[in-house]
Design an enzyme around this catalytic site. Structure first.
Site, PDB file in Angstrom:
ATOM      1  N   THR A 140       0.871  -1.192   0.000  1.00 55.01           N
ATOM      2  CA  THR A 140       0.000   0.000   0.000  1.00 55.01           C
ATOM      3  C   THR A 140       0.901   1.233   0.000  1.00 55.01           C
ATOM      4  OG1 THR A 140      -1.808  -1.063   1.166  1.00 55.01           O
ATOM      5  CG2 THR A 140      -1.591   1.310   1.502  1.00 55.01           C
TER       6      THR A 140
ATOM      7  N   ARG B 266     -15.085  -5.893  -0.281  1.00 58.07           N
ATOM      8  CA  ARG B 266     -14.495  -5.432   0.986  1.00 58.07           C
ATOM      9  C   ARG B 266     -13.901  -4.018   0.815  1.00 58.07           C
ATOM     10  NH1 ARG B 266      -8.920  -3.959   2.516  1.00 58.07           N
ATOM     11  NH2 ARG B 266      -8.735  -4.362   4.732  1.00 58.07           N
ATOM     12  N   VAL B 267     -14.210  -3.150   1.768  1.00 59.99           N
ATOM     13  CA  VAL B 267     -13.607  -1.812   1.788  1.00 59.99           C
ATOM     14  C   VAL B 267     -12.690  -1.734   2.998  1.00 59.99           C
ATOM     15  CG1 VAL B 267     -14.062   0.659   2.015  1.00 59.99           C
ATOM     16  CG2 VAL B 267     -15.609  -0.769   0.656  1.00 59.99           C
ATOM     17  N   GLY B 268     -11.465  -1.309   2.777  1.00 58.98           N
ATOM     18  CA  GLY B 268     -10.500  -1.217   3.875  1.00 58.98           C
ATOM     19  C   GLY B 268     -10.491   0.154   4.520  1.00 58.98           C
ATOM     20  N   ASP B 269      -9.431   0.398   5.283  1.00 52.94           N
ATOM     21  CA  ASP B 269      -9.297   1.664   6.006  1.00 52.94           C
ATOM     22  C   ASP B 269      -8.886   2.826   5.112  1.00 52.94           C
ATOM     23  OD1 ASP B 269      -6.817   0.165   5.732  1.00 52.94           O
ATOM     24  OD2 ASP B 269      -5.879   1.839   6.777  1.00 52.94           O
TER      25      ASP B 269
ATOM     26  N   THR C  70      -1.173   1.981   7.180  1.00 48.09           N
ATOM     27  CA  THR C  70      -1.021   0.778   6.357  1.00 48.09           C
ATOM     28  C   THR C  70      -1.052  -0.444   7.269  1.00 48.09           C
ATOM     29  OG1 THR C  70       0.484  -0.454   4.927  1.00 48.09           O
ATOM     30  CG2 THR C  70       1.498   1.175   6.378  1.00 48.09           C
ATOM     31  N   GLY C  71      -1.360  -1.601   6.663  1.00 46.92           N
ATOM     32  CA  GLY C  71      -1.525  -2.827   7.440  1.00 46.92           C
ATOM     33  C   GLY C  71      -2.976  -3.250   7.383  1.00 46.92           C
TER      34      GLY C  71
ATOM     35  N   GLY D 217      -6.479  -3.340   7.451  1.00 43.92           N
ATOM     36  CA  GLY D 217      -7.320  -2.163   7.600  1.00 43.92           C
ATOM     37  C   GLY D 217      -8.418  -2.300   8.621  1.00 43.92           C
TER      38      GLY D 217
HETATM   39  N1  ASP Z   1      -4.559  -0.944   4.831  1.00 46.62           N
HETATM   40  C1  ASP Z   1      -4.768  -1.654   3.585  1.00 46.62           C
HETATM   41  C2  ASP Z   1      -6.150  -2.273   3.611  1.00 46.62           C
HETATM   42  O1  ASP Z   1      -6.497  -2.878   4.609  1.00 46.62           O
HETATM   43  C3  ASP Z   1      -3.778  -2.719   3.313  1.00 46.62           C
HETATM   44  C4  ASP Z   1      -2.334  -2.410   3.617  1.00 46.62           C
HETATM   45  O2  ASP Z   1      -2.000  -1.312   3.975  1.00 46.62           O
HETATM   46  O3  ASP Z   1      -1.497  -3.329   3.495  1.00 46.62           O
HETATM   47  O4  ASP Z   1      -6.830  -2.205   2.621  1.00 46.62           O
END
Ligand code: ASP
Length: 331
Positions: free
Chosen positions: A198, A226-229, A248-249, A251
């Site tokens: 990301t 799916r919708v992330g953060d 990041t990570g 979400g």
């Molecule tokens: N935060 C992102 C999500 O969950 C993924 C990522 O940052 O690796 O969509």
């Protein structure tokens, strides 16, 4: 007119970077900072600098955003992006634009900026976002690379081999997974061959405006829809008069804690930017043992990044400093 120190920080995703591509990732971070820095140094806005740095990273196939975005359970891309700007000076009203579920566009971050500037809305999703992108002149573009397709095929066949008996992967009549496939996190944790990618940028310009921009394909094998953060203001992306941050990570953890908003709130309460980010990481560690990372800049233009994963490529500069670029923050 007061001139504020300029600064910019980028990340390339919290996770474990693929062995062999680390130096490429770190060099790409530094190059992306330079793109934004040139804009800031010639008097450009934090918004333009952040978007330009984000585009450079979206166009780089080693990152999970734009070209090189990862594939979902059904084998297609759904990209999320968000930009948020807090103006400097006496203007306190932040502006936000976001897109979710984009499939065939080269630069989702530009579409999110256009949602902010050209519509009455904050966020567009799926087919509507795609149609809006076409009206804005974005050509039809397939962001899927051969590497991402191969990664997806590998994970998908492992999933079928290991979980096939309990997890019937035949799609139902609507082309959706069956309910037994809805919880895949434990499978994905045991196959962390490569995670991350990301991209995020936070910039601050000479007028004191702060801009945060984040773009992602989410994570491999996520459920369709799916919708992330990333596109959610206050969660994966946030900018206020106190601070801007990009997360990041995984979400879902970032959403549950409204993490980027909390970082700004912590700064408002008097913490330094480093204390605010680290407090958020501690909280996410305590609550979820979350695999997350952040970059941020405060109202004084101080950049900071940290993470709970092994890696988070990142790079930054402030004022007239050299660009610092690293794969990880050494603990
Ligand atoms: N935060 C992102 C999500 O969950 C993924 C990522 O940052 O690796 O969509």
């Amino acid at each position: 007119m007061t001139s504020f120190p300029i600064s910019l920080i980028v990340h390339g995703g919290a996770g474990s970077w693929r062995p062999g591509s680390e130096s490429d990732a770190v060099a790409s971070m530094a190059a992306a900072v330079l793109v934004g820095r040139k804009i800031l140094e010639s008097g450009g806005s934090a918004l333009d600098a952040a978007i330009a740095s984000a585009v450079a990273l979206e166009d780089n196939p080693i990152f999970n955003a734009g070209t090189g975005a990862v594939l979902n359970l059904d084998g297609f891309v759904e990209m999320d992006a968000c930009v948020m700007v807090s103006p400097g000076g006496d203007f306190k009203t932040a502006r936000i634009g976001a897109v979710t579920g984009l499939q065939r566009v080269k630069n989702p971050i530009i579409v999110s900026k256009q949602v902010m500037e050209e519509t009455d809305h904050v966020m567009l999703t799926g087919n509507g976002a795609q149609r809006f992108a076409r009206v804005m002149g974005h050509a039809d573009y397939d962001p899927v690379t051969a590497d991402r397709r191969a990664d997806w095929q590998d994970k998908r066949s492992k999933l079928e081999n290991e979980l096939g008996s309990q997890h019937d992967l035949q799609p139902d009549s609507m082309g959706l997974p069956t309910p037994s496939q809805f919880k895949l996190r434990s499978f994905l944790k045991t196959h962390p061959e490569f995670a991350g990618g990301t991209i995020g940028v936070v910039a601050r310009d000479a007028q004191g405006a702060i801009c945060a921009a984040t773009s992602t394909g989410g994570y491999t094998m996520k459920l369709p829809g799916r919708v992330g953060d990333t596109p959610l203001p206050g969660c994966g992306t946030y900018a206020s008069i106190f601070a801007g941050a990009s997360a990041t990570g995984t979400g879902e953890y970032v959403i549950r804690s409204l993490a980027c908003r909390q970082i700004s709130d912590n700064v408002e309460r008097g913490m330094s930017i480093a204390e605010a980010v680290d407090a958020m990481l501690d909280q996410l560690g305590h609550d979820f043992d979350a695999d997350v990372g952040f970059i941020a800049i405060d109202a004084n233009g101080v950049p900071y990044g940290n993470h709970r994963t092994r890696d988070m490529p990142h790079a930054y500069f402030s004022g007239s400093s050299e660009i610092v670029a690293k794969m990880r923050v050494e603990k």
